[in-house]
Design an enzyme around this catalytic site. Sequence first.
Site, PDB file in Angstrom:
ATOM      1  N   LYS A 125      14.954  -8.101  10.531  1.00 14.46           N
ATOM      2  CA  LYS A 125      13.794  -7.256  10.842  1.00 14.46           C
ATOM      3  C   LYS A 125      12.898  -7.067   9.627  1.00 14.46           C
ATOM      4  CE  LYS A 125      15.288  -3.161   8.923  1.00 14.46           C
ATOM      5  NZ  LYS A 125      14.557  -2.047   8.289  1.00 14.46           N
TER       6      LYS A 125
ATOM      7  N   ARG B 194       8.034  -0.826   3.459  1.00 14.01           N
ATOM      8  CA  ARG B 194       7.790  -1.544   2.204  1.00 14.01           C
ATOM      9  C   ARG B 194       7.650  -3.046   2.452  1.00 14.01           C
ATOM     10  NH1 ARG B 194      11.736   2.241   0.506  1.00 14.01           N
ATOM     11  NH2 ARG B 194      13.372   0.697   0.767  1.00 14.01           N
TER      12      ARG B 194
END
Length: 328
Positions: free
Chosen positions: A188, A253
């Site tokens: 992911k 991030r």
Amino acid sequence: MIGSGSWATAIVKILLEREGREVNWWVRSEETCEKITAEGYNPRHLPDARLDTTRLHVSTDLQAVVADSTYLLLAIPSAYLHEVLKTLPREALQGKKIVSAIKGTIPDCCLSVSMYLREYFGVSRDAICVVSGPSHAEEVCREMPTFLTLASSNIVLANEMACIMRCSYLHTSTTTDIDGVERCGLGKNIYAIAAGLCQGLNYGDNLNAVLTAAAMREMHNMLDHSMPCPDRNIYDNYYMGDLVVTCWSRHSRNRALGEAVARGERPADVFARTGSVAEGYYSVKNLHQLACEYGIQHVVPIAEAVYSILYDGADPKSTVKKLIDTVF
């Protein structure tokens, strides 16, 4: 707790929600240790998370923290895990119940965290649990509703940890598909970088929606080829939910890394500027190695495209354009 970043801080906050519970916390920096102990917050990460220091024992002595704890929760970026744990004697983890809150693989050796713990420290498979699910630390800090899943081949341990982590804003469930959960945790972050690349190229939400759907199919196919499990439901929170939030959230991030690379920044410069690590940068290299090992590069074209941009210097715009024409 081993680790002092945002996710480690959020989990410490969760653990302290239970009245009377005491938490040992290893942090690398003496300055951070002193600040948390004196003022009840982490000065570098999630400073708004207030922590009850009367029940919190912060130390830079890793061996002492490990020796004094029954449960060990790991929340260190996977790229640095071996660097931290190699200071421990092999027998230090024996008899401990270990919970990994790390989504990624150990660079170079291409092992998941649970495989690394078994191979390097001889930890029993039944003593390892993995935390997963859509869970940005910033939202946990604000006590927003969050759903986590505890995965272990030992369902008793999974249920035990689910009970320990549950609180008013943290809902928990369990699964025995620890391998699938770890592999999805790796994937992911890679697909979030791809989402960031599309965003950085100004392709908009329409394309990102299609990318997320294609990534879901790719992750499903990758699991079926490398770690088949007949009872796996790829639409559960800890698979699909984790993918969606990482691809779309402003807190991601990995998505931010993709956006920066699309604008021409180098990953090393992004890490230096932000002071944080995007796990997907290391994970995509390991997934590329696994794809080559299994001969399934054709099954993971999005991940392979991200790898070519980050490691082979491929042009982001032309590479994404090829995905648009051939995959999406």
